[in-house]
Design an enzyme around this catalytic site. Structure first.
Site, PDB file in Angstrom:
ATOM      1  N   ASN A  34      53.836  29.602  47.063  1.00 45.03           N
ATOM      2  CA  ASN A  34      54.506  30.493  48.021  1.00 45.03           C
ATOM      3  C   ASN A  34      53.505  30.766  49.138  1.00 45.03           C
ATOM      4  OD1 ASN A  34      55.683  32.598  49.408  1.00 45.03           O
ATOM      5  ND2 ASN A  34      55.529  34.084  47.726  1.00 45.03           N
ATOM      6  N   LYS A  65      53.900  32.280  51.866  1.00 51.32           N
ATOM      7  CA  LYS A  65      54.108  33.570  52.557  1.00 51.32           C
ATOM      8  C   LYS A  65      54.042  33.364  54.072  1.00 51.32           C
ATOM      9  CE  LYS A  65      52.509  35.901  48.460  1.00 51.32           C
ATOM     10  NZ  LYS A  65      51.876  37.043  47.829  1.00 51.32           N
ATOM     11  N   HIS A 103      61.419  38.533  45.836  1.00 48.28           N
ATOM     12  CA  HIS A 103      59.961  38.683  45.722  1.00 48.28           C
ATOM     13  C   HIS A 103      59.610  40.153  45.943  1.00 48.28           C
ATOM     14  CE1 HIS A 103      55.710  38.431  46.648  1.00 48.28           C
ATOM     15  NE2 HIS A 103      55.706  37.282  46.017  1.00 48.28           N
ATOM     16  N   GLU A 125      57.411  41.563  47.606  1.00 46.60           N
ATOM     17  CA  GLU A 125      57.138  41.923  49.013  1.00 46.60           C
ATOM     18  C   GLU A 125      58.451  42.139  49.766  1.00 46.60           C
ATOM     19  OE1 GLU A 125      54.475  38.651  49.843  1.00 46.60           O
ATOM     20  OE2 GLU A 125      53.016  39.562  48.481  1.00 46.60           O
ATOM     21  N   GLU A 157      56.224  38.600  37.924  1.00 52.27           N
ATOM     22  CA  GLU A 157      55.035  38.830  38.754  1.00 52.27           C
ATOM     23  C   GLU A 157      54.704  40.321  38.784  1.00 52.27           C
ATOM     24  OE1 GLU A 157      54.544  35.583  41.936  1.00 52.27           O
ATOM     25  OE2 GLU A 157      56.064  36.944  42.683  1.00 52.27           O
ATOM     26  N   GLY A 173      47.992  39.119  44.784  1.00 52.76           N
ATOM     27  CA  GLY A 173      47.038  39.127  45.895  1.00 52.76           C
ATOM     28  C   GLY A 173      45.863  40.071  45.681  1.00 52.76           C
ATOM     29  N   SER A 199      47.849  36.354  41.223  1.00 49.22           N
ATOM     30  CA  SER A 199      46.456  35.921  41.182  1.00 49.22           C
ATOM     31  C   SER A 199      46.203  34.765  40.221  1.00 49.22           C
ATOM     32  CB  SER A 199      45.536  37.117  40.878  1.00 49.22           C
ATOM     33  OG  SER A 199      45.644  38.082  41.920  1.00 49.22           O
TER      34      SER A 199
HETATM   35  P1  PGA Z   1      49.057  35.610  44.632  1.00 48.66           P
HETATM   36  O1  PGA Z   1      50.612  35.761  45.019  1.00 48.66           O
HETATM   37  O2  PGA Z   1      48.931  34.311  43.859  1.00 48.66           O
HETATM   38  O3  PGA Z   1      48.333  35.537  45.949  1.00 48.66           O
HETATM   39  O4  PGA Z   1      48.698  36.779  43.814  1.00 48.66           O
HETATM   40  C1  PGA Z   1      51.625  35.472  44.099  1.00 48.66           C
HETATM   41  C2  PGA Z   1      52.996  35.723  44.692  1.00 48.66           C
HETATM   42  O5  PGA Z   1      53.147  36.672  45.468  1.00 48.66           O
HETATM   43  O6  PGA Z   1      53.951  34.982  44.409  1.00 48.66           O
END
Ligand code: PGA
Length: 254
Positions: free
Chosen positions: A9, A11, A99, A101, A171, A177, A216
């Site tokens: 992803n 983003k 997601h 976010e 997640e 992140g 992560s």
């Molecule tokens: P990350 O993001 O691997 O940077 O923690 C995962 C995600 O948001 O799908």
């Protein structure tokens, strides 16, 4: 029986030119045998979809194309939005729905996520339904309640056959992140919980639905996660932006 899926992803990163280079670099690092074992998916921003689709088709790559978001209506006065049909016509095969976010920053509700999942399926694409708890919910021991309800509401009104074809990504929000990852045991237990939640409503479809862990994921922790029975892959943000690290995630067994 369930094929592994490693999904990147990206983003809001990469211009369309950078996206194109990224997918090319990734393809140089993978062998045909890797794709037999793992489905490899990249989800660039909307502006990168067309250039990535073109390079996938021209170079005959086995990398699959996904989108990070879509609206649930087919068309209409929704300034700035993109419909599932627009994506499917561009050979997009997966779309991320819900997601954290999108839920937290853009106010997506479980109801909207459910409408999106249905619209994505109606266009013949595979939804990746995301779920996960906040740190406060985890501390208050509300993790299962939260994740269970996101899964139930996200899948509401679907047939068992549709659910069987889907992907669900667990997640934990506190791990996204942040560099903090859930332990392989905790992640594995939560993915088992998600599968059991699906089984309660959709029976055997739960054996087919693919469940990813995200938060992560890095080359150093993926093998432990993938060893868990109910983890069928990973949804990767940061580490998918570097072709070397993304390729080592795909080849997690090496
Ligand atoms: P990350 O993001 O691997 O940077 O923690 C995962 C995600 O948001 O799908």
């Amino acid at each position: 029986m369930r094929k592994d899926l490693i999904a990147g992803n990206w983003k809001m990163h990469t211009t369309h030119l950078e996206a194109l280079q990224m997918v090319q670099k990734l393809s140089y690092r993978l062998d045909p045998g890797d794709y037999e074992r793992v489905d490899v998916l990249v989800c660039p921003p909307f502006t990168g979809l067309r250039s990535v689709q073109t390079v996938i088709e021209t170079d005959n790559l086995q990398i699959q194309l996904g989108a990070q978001h879509c609206h649930f209506e087919e068309k209409g006065a929704f300034t700035g939005e993109v419909s599932p049909q627009m994506l499917s016509k561009m050979s997009v095969s997966y779309v991320i729905a819900g997601h954290s976010e999108r839920r937290q920053i853009f106010g997506e509700t479980d109801e909207m996520v459910n409408s999106k999942v249905k619209a994505i399926l109606a266009e013949g694409m595979t939804p990746i339904l995301c779920c996960g708890e906040t740190e406060a919910e985890r501390e208050a021991e509300q993790t299962e309640e939260r994740v269970g309800s996101q899964v139930r509401l996200g899948l509401q009104g679907l047939t068992a056959e549709q659910v069987a074809s889907m992907v669900i990504a667990y997640e934990p929000i506190w791990a996204i992140g942040t560099g903090k990852t859930a332990s392989a045991d905790d992640a594995g237990d939560m993915c088992t919980f998600v599968r059991n939640t699906v089984a309660e409503q959709f029976g055997e479809a739960a054996d087919s639905v693919r469940i990813l862990y995200g938060g992560s994921v890095k080359p150093g922790n993926i093998a432990g996660l993938m060893a868990k029975r109910d983890i069928d892959g990973a949804l990767v943000g940061g580490a998918s932006l570097d072709p070397d690290s993304f390729a080592s995630l795909v080849r997690y067994w090496i």
